[in-house]
Scaffold this motif. Structure first.
Motif, PDB file in Angstrom:
ATOM      1  N   VAL A 136      -4.294  -4.049  10.606  1.00 18.24           N
ATOM      2  CA  VAL A 136      -2.574  -4.023   9.998  1.00 18.24           C
ATOM      3  C   VAL A 136      -2.316  -5.482  10.248  1.00 18.24           C
ATOM      4  O   VAL A 136      -1.414  -5.966   9.394  1.00 18.24           O
ATOM      5  CB  VAL A 136      -1.832  -2.953  11.181  1.00 18.24           C
ATOM      6  N   THR A 166       0.953  -1.116  -0.089  1.00 13.42           N
ATOM      7  CA  THR A 166       0.055   0.056   0.182  1.00 13.42           C
ATOM      8  C   THR A 166       1.059   1.309   0.028  1.00 13.42           C
ATOM      9  O   THR A 166       1.850   1.438   0.871  1.00 13.42           O
ATOM     10  CB  THR A 166      -1.033  -0.001   1.013  1.00 13.42           C
ATOM     11  N   GLY A 205      -3.443   2.674   3.219  1.00 17.96           N
ATOM     12  CA  GLY A 205      -3.083   2.085   4.745  1.00 17.96           C
ATOM     13  C   GLY A 205      -3.747   0.574   4.396  1.00 17.96           C
ATOM     14  O   GLY A 205      -4.169   0.021   3.464  1.00 17.96           O
ATOM     15  N   VAL A 206      -3.136  -0.143   5.492  1.00 21.14           N
ATOM     16  CA  VAL A 206      -3.351  -1.803   5.624  1.00 21.14           C
ATOM     17  C   VAL A 206      -4.729  -2.171   6.069  1.00 21.14           C
ATOM     18  O   VAL A 206      -5.430  -2.549   5.408  1.00 21.14           O
ATOM     19  CB  VAL A 206      -2.216  -2.461   6.389  1.00 21.14           C
TER      20      VAL A 206
END
Lengths: 383, 495
Positions: B467, B424, B428-429
């Motif tokens: 995440v 990414t 974002g994850v």
């Protein structure tokens, strides 16, 4: 004992063994910054300087990777051949520090100390240019963080955390940097400004305007503004500044480069044995009042960089180098580092800015998350 | 999407939590009604929905600290939320978690032109910062495409980027300091004062930590002087490879454009059909190259880039001669997502970054995968910094197409990692790419990140389930799904 480790696998084994035995390790690259930071007591020195070499450099990707022991000079030569550079202008403090030689400065040491030069106020610090790294934590585990591309938000940004951590979290083994085109042309305008309040105001105006100087410093009653870029642009921006601030002396090419190398390396304070040199980080608008207070100290000399956000201070290194007094004088949010002083003085005072208890506790937990046995460079940052 | 199993004790203890919250906040700032809670059940990744246990709307740092202390004491999980525009599910609620909505932190606190900074609360939108300072000749540089809605607090959590990152950096390069509340209710200032801060660079690691290390309650951003002028070139190429080599030539010539965007043939056609921006329909690839700065500099660079384009074999070339024309060049690019949305009932946006030199190779891989999965794809690309946004076209009403689109997307991201890129670049994850993290990181890499997380939040109460892969691997993965051509936030440009 000095342990030379020729590759990360051996380094990891050494660190794992030290962790198991609770032996404290001092991490050392070229040793150029041995005089920087809090003096520490270690059982062994781990010499990381043998792991060197640029592993990849792709000018068109703006990315360079090198092993941490690579001499900075080698990297600068490779970049210059492609008209590129490290935009953060790494400092060479060998003229101030005890026992360090400039030619020994390694990439690992530059990243570990995050010492960025005059362009820091417009281009960012070392931490803003570290894209990825490999390192060995205090458990002896090799890990990586970040990547080899200029835009990346995958996972926590451990690169920023490790940059400037003085080897207290991990031994760096390989680092990927964002590199940038070097400017085609540079010149420096020198403008008389004996009054510091007016000087800070003028530097703020220049840095906040379309003339876009890349650096702004105030020294000996004169403002130094560096313009960088393509020739026609530099000429147009010079005109803007002289229209606004009046006639200025112009340093071209080599003269300009020499000027900023001197400011970068804190040359005005070279050759003063027995001095203490402080680096004070503040808001530019606080600089005039702070300089007023500092002038009350005996034999104090100062100059400003980063448009006034950085005060360099030299004074006699007696006893505690006036640490308590100087830190009392700092404005709200200001921080003071004792950059250079004889060993006995650095051993006697906190070299790094003291932290409030809640922040100190968090930082200690962060340290423990990388190095639970507190064996890597113990005490170098004061903990 | 598998999320951590709700804690029955916390669910049962809801009355005690609500009572505690009512001791901190006025009743209207504590949302417990099921219908009202459903407003918060999703963010920009609308494929996933989960009403939270409770939502709170604090307006002071002291309230946030008290809420976190209470949650810490009762072991209640917390999901911080800004405007909820995340495309990776960063603000996806938990059944046993509280949503800490920061919308009422909406004030600009100080503007400091001398120090070129502004201090704002986290609920202020990205664009509102620029609007608050533009009369002084400044702007806030990072410009995520959702900037009219997304908050600066969310930008800090995600380390948001935008079109102008290559020249001006991401959020982390443009934030000077934050005030942050830790899980145990301590109020810390990170990066206060000058440019260099004391101790470890915790500010650097908090930015982009997706709300998992603390709750940011105040942000000081760096202000950038507004460029005197900006002009753009619109350059068509006969192949993706020639367009990619043009990107390399521009950078190689020492020129860092303010923006350098690329579109492939399907994206060009879709955009042209939609907004009639005057894009060259015969081109296989299109570059928009924007240069900003003093007029003299921009004119100088425009002519140099023109020369490079001709030497590279551009099939068409136009240079903006007015602000109106510059905006017209951008119109097609900015409308690319909705334009593609007209071609297909659903589409799905990816966000990998690759080394730029691998662009022709990755586009070829995507083309092969497209045939393999029998799904069309259009590519838009932040070419300057290698950030790829493939848009996979599918129809969720056709059995199997959703799964195929997700598998296709995961394969693209794995291919990005394989050529030396990352999962990414700016979205974002979150929950979206959580389960792909082991493709980029080793177990040790992830464990070190987790250890850091635990230093901030040992009870793992802040935004869990994001995440990091859950302890066991989860096969089901989803991303930015757009149903019936409707974006989660239809009014926002997405690029």
């Amino acid at each position: 004992m000095i342990i030379e480790a020729k590759d990360p696998q051996i380094m990891a084994e050494v660190i794992a063994a030290a962790a198991a035995d609770g032996r404290r390790l001092g991490l050392q690259g070229g040793g150029s910054k041995i005089g920087l930071g809090q003096p520490m007591t270690v059982d062994d020195q781990l010499d990381l300087s043998g792991w060197r070499g640029i592993t990849s450099y792709e000018p068109e990707e703006l990315v360079l990777s090198a092993r941490a022991g690579t001499p900075l000079a080698d990297i600068e030569v490779a970049l210059a051949a492609q008209q590129q550079h490290l935009a953060f202008e790494p400092r060479n403090l060998s003229g101030l520090l005890e026992g360090g030689r400039v030619q020994d400065q390694t990439l690992g040491g530059v990243v570990a100390t995050n010492l960025a030069g005059p362009r820091r106020c417009t281009a960012g610090a070392v931490r803003d240019h570290v894209l990825g790294l490999s390192a060995i934590n205090g458990r002896g585990e090799i890990f990586k963080a970040g990547g080899r591309v200029v835009k990346n938000v995958t996972g926590y940004d451990l690169c920023k955390l490790l940059t400037g951590s003085f080897g207290t979290l991990a031994a760096l083994t390989e680092i990927t940097l964002k590199v940038l085109p070097a400017s085609e042309t540079e010149e420096t305008l020198v403008i008389a400004a004996p009054d510091v309040s007016k000087a800070v105001q003028q530097m703020a105006e220049a840095l906040g305007g379309s003339a876009a100087p890349s650096a702004a410093s105030w020294l000996d009653g004169k403002i130094f503004l560096r313009l960088e870029g393509f020739g026609p642009s530099v000429r147009a921006r010079r005109q803007k500044l002289t229209d606004r601030f009046g006639a200025a002396e112009v340093l071209e090419d080599a003269a300009s480069r020499d000027c900023w190398q001197a400011i970068r390396d804190v040359k005005p304070f070279h050759g003063r044995p027995g001095q203490a040199v402080w680096k004070l980080s503040i808001r530019p608008s606080d600089a005039p009042a702070l300089l007023g207070r500092l002038s009350e100290l005996e034999e104090a000399r100062t100059f400003l960089d980063w448009g006034g956000a950085l005060v360099w201070l030299s004074l006699p290194a007696e006893r505690d180098a006036k640490a308590g007094t100087i830190r009392q004088m700092l404005p709200l949010g200001g921080q003071g580092w004792l950059v250079a002083a004889p060993l006995a003085v650095r051993a006697a005072v906190p070299v790094f800015p003291p932290l409030l208890p809640a922040l100190a506790a968090l930082q200690t937990r962060v340290k423990a998350s990388f190095d639970p046995g507190f064996i890597l460079n113990p005490g170098r940052m004061g903990f | 999407m598998e999320m951590p199993i709700p804690d029955p004790a916390v669910l049962a203890d809801r009355p005690r939590l609500v009572a505690g919250l009512l001791g901190i906040l006025p009743a209207e700032a504590v949302i417990v009604d099921q219908q009202a809670l459903s407003v918060y059940e999703s963010d920009g990744l609308t494929a996933y929905r989960q009403p939270p246990l409770v939502v709170v709307l604090p307006e002071t740092t002291a309230q946030v600290a008290a809420i976190l202390r209470l949650c810490h004491q009762l072991k209640v999980k917390i999901v911080p939320r800004g405007a909820g525009t995340s495309l990776s599910g960063g603000a996806l609620p938990l059944a046993d978690g509280l949503v800490l909505a920061m919308a009422r932190f909406n004030r600009v606190l100080a503007i400091d032109p001398v120090n070129r900074s502004a201090t704002v609360q986290p609920g202020v939108t990205n664009l509102a910062i620029t609007q608050a300072v533009q009369h002084l000749g400044f702007y806030y540089a990072p410009d995520p495409s959702s900037q009219i809605a997304c908050t600066i607090g969310g930008n800090v959590a995600e380390n948001s980027g935008g079109v102008h990152c290559l020249k001006y950096g991401m959020t982390s390069h443009n934030v000077l300091a934050v005030e942050m509340v830790t899980i145990d209710g301590e109020i810390l200032r990170l990066g206060e004062g000058g440019l260099d801060a004391a101790g470890y660079d915790l500010l650097g690691v908090v930015i982009g930590s997706e709300g998992m290390l603390g709750v940011v309650t105040e942000i000081t951003v760096r202000l950038t002087p507004k460029p005197e002028t900006a002009r753009a070139l619109l350059v068509g190429f006969p192949s993706n490879a020639t367009a990619a080599s043009m990107v390399a030539k521009v950078i190689g010539a020492g020129i860092i454009p303010a923006g350098m965007e690329m579109m492939d043939r399907p994206a060009i056609q879709a955009a042209e059909d939609f907004v009639h921006a005057g894009y060259p329909r015969d081109a296989e690839a299109l570059l928009i190259i924007e240069l900003d700065g003093p007029a003299v500099e921009v004119d100088h660079l425009i002519s140099r880039v023109e020369g490079l384009a001709k030497a590279t074999g551009a099939s068409s070339l136009r240079v903006s001669e007015s602000e109106q024309q510059r905006l017209a060049f951008w119109a097609g690019r900015k409308a690319a997502f909705p334009a593609v949305g007209r071609l297909s009932p659903d589409y799905y946006c990816m966000d990998g970054t690759i080394p730029r030199r691998c662009l022709p190779e990755i586009l070829e891989t995507i083309a092969v995968l497209s045939r393999q999965y029998d799904l069309k794809v259009a590519n838009v690309f932040h070419a300057g910094d290698g950030n790829l946004h493939p848009l996979i076209l599918y129809d969720a009403n056709q059995p199997g197409q959703l799964d195929a689109a997700e598998a296709f997307g995961a394969d693209i991201l794995r291919a990005c990692v394989k050529v030396g890129g990352v999962l990414t670049g700016e979205h974002g994850v979150g929950v979206e790419k959580r389960d792909l993290m082991p493709d980029q990181f080793t177990e040790i890499d992830l464990c070190q990140q987790r250890a850091l997380k635990d230093a901030f939040d040992p009870g793992r109460l802040l935004n869990p389930g994001k995440v990091f892969p859950l302890l066991h691997r989860c096969a089901e993965m989803g991303r930015m799904h757009v149903s019936g051509g409707r974006l989660p936030f239809p009014d926002l440009p997405r690029f």
